[in-house]
Design an enzyme around this catalytic site. Sequence first.
Site, mmCIF file in Angstrom:
data_model
loop_
_atom_site.group_PDB
_atom_site.id
_atom_site.type_symbol
_atom_site.label_atom_id
_atom_site.label_comp_id
_atom_site.label_asym_id
_atom_site.label_seq_id
_atom_site.Cartn_x
_atom_site.Cartn_y
_atom_site.Cartn_z
ATOM 1 N N CYS A 68 -5.431 9.575 9.013
ATOM 2 C CA CYS A 68 -5.711 9.943 7.627
ATOM 3 C C CYS A 68 -7.176 10.358 7.477
ATOM 4 O O CYS A 68 -7.581 11.389 7.987
ATOM 5 C CB CYS A 68 -5.309 8.812 6.685
ATOM 6 S SG CYS A 68 -5.160 9.318 4.949
ATOM 7 N N HIS A 182 0.402 7.226 8.432
ATOM 8 C CA HIS A 182 -0.156 5.921 8.803
ATOM 9 C C HIS A 182 0.829 5.121 9.654
ATOM 10 O O HIS A 182 1.622 4.335 9.125
ATOM 11 C CB HIS A 182 -0.472 5.113 7.542
ATOM 12 C CG HIS A 182 -1.660 5.570 6.784
ATOM 13 N ND1 HIS A 182 -2.925 5.074 6.994
ATOM 14 C CD2 HIS A 182 -1.775 6.483 5.787
ATOM 15 C CE1 HIS A 182 -3.777 5.649 6.163
ATOM 16 N NE2 HIS A 182 -3.103 6.514 5.426
ATOM 17 N N GLU A 184 0.260 2.550 11.399
ATOM 18 C CA GLU A 184 -0.030 1.114 11.289
ATOM 19 C C GLU A 184 0.664 0.479 10.101
ATOM 20 O O GLU A 184 0.790 -0.752 10.025
ATOM 21 C CB GLU A 184 -1.548 0.885 11.209
ATOM 22 C CG GLU A 184 -2.199 1.138 9.858
ATOM 23 C CD GLU A 184 -2.426 2.604 9.539
ATOM 24 O OE1 GLU A 184 -3.032 2.895 8.489
ATOM 25 O OE2 GLU A 184 -2.002 3.470 10.339
#
Length: 208
Positions: A68, A182, A184
């Site tokens: 990002c 993302h 994660e």
Amino acid sequence: MALSHATGRPTHMVWHRDTELPPTDLIAIPGGFSYGDYLRSGAMAAQSPIMGAIRAAVAKGVPTVGICNGFQILTEAGLLPGALMRNAGLTFVSRTVSMRVETSNSPFTRGYNAGQTVRIPIQHHDGCYFADPDTLKRLEDEDRVAFRYIADQDGRGNPNGSLNDIAGILSENRRVLGMMPHPERASEPEHGNTDGRALFEGLVQILS
């Protein structure tokens, strides 16, 4: 946290005003809104003192991932080609998107199969990937598009207007990855989705 869980090793946070990195096997530039995303997103962060050490580490081949805002910083720092611009709709987008893994030939995507579809959250205002035609052709010809947005079951596809539906790209030596989604946030069962876990588990093989 996703890196620590996948590798079983502690991670070290480095302040942007630092000028040196500790001995490291992997660099991760996380998402966020550095400097409030004023000017071009990532442009000011790319001038932070620590970026000199990151450039030197990248030149030595240290695997580096920017997610990002981290992707924006990597492009602004010249470590990846192209730029991230305002979303085509000029609105902040926060949802889970579908994307296709375009290559498994990198330290970051080796845990996936090329052509595999994954669902990963996005949360950005400046995620529209842009590059000149020659750069786009080079990325495509050299198999350096890592991830590409595809249509969801409800028909929603490219969320930000990125050229060629690009969601993530690799450097020439394939050891730097920039991506807007993302992973994660899709790496633990508590997230309701673990499609991002393979990215971090794949890194374990090069760190062991």
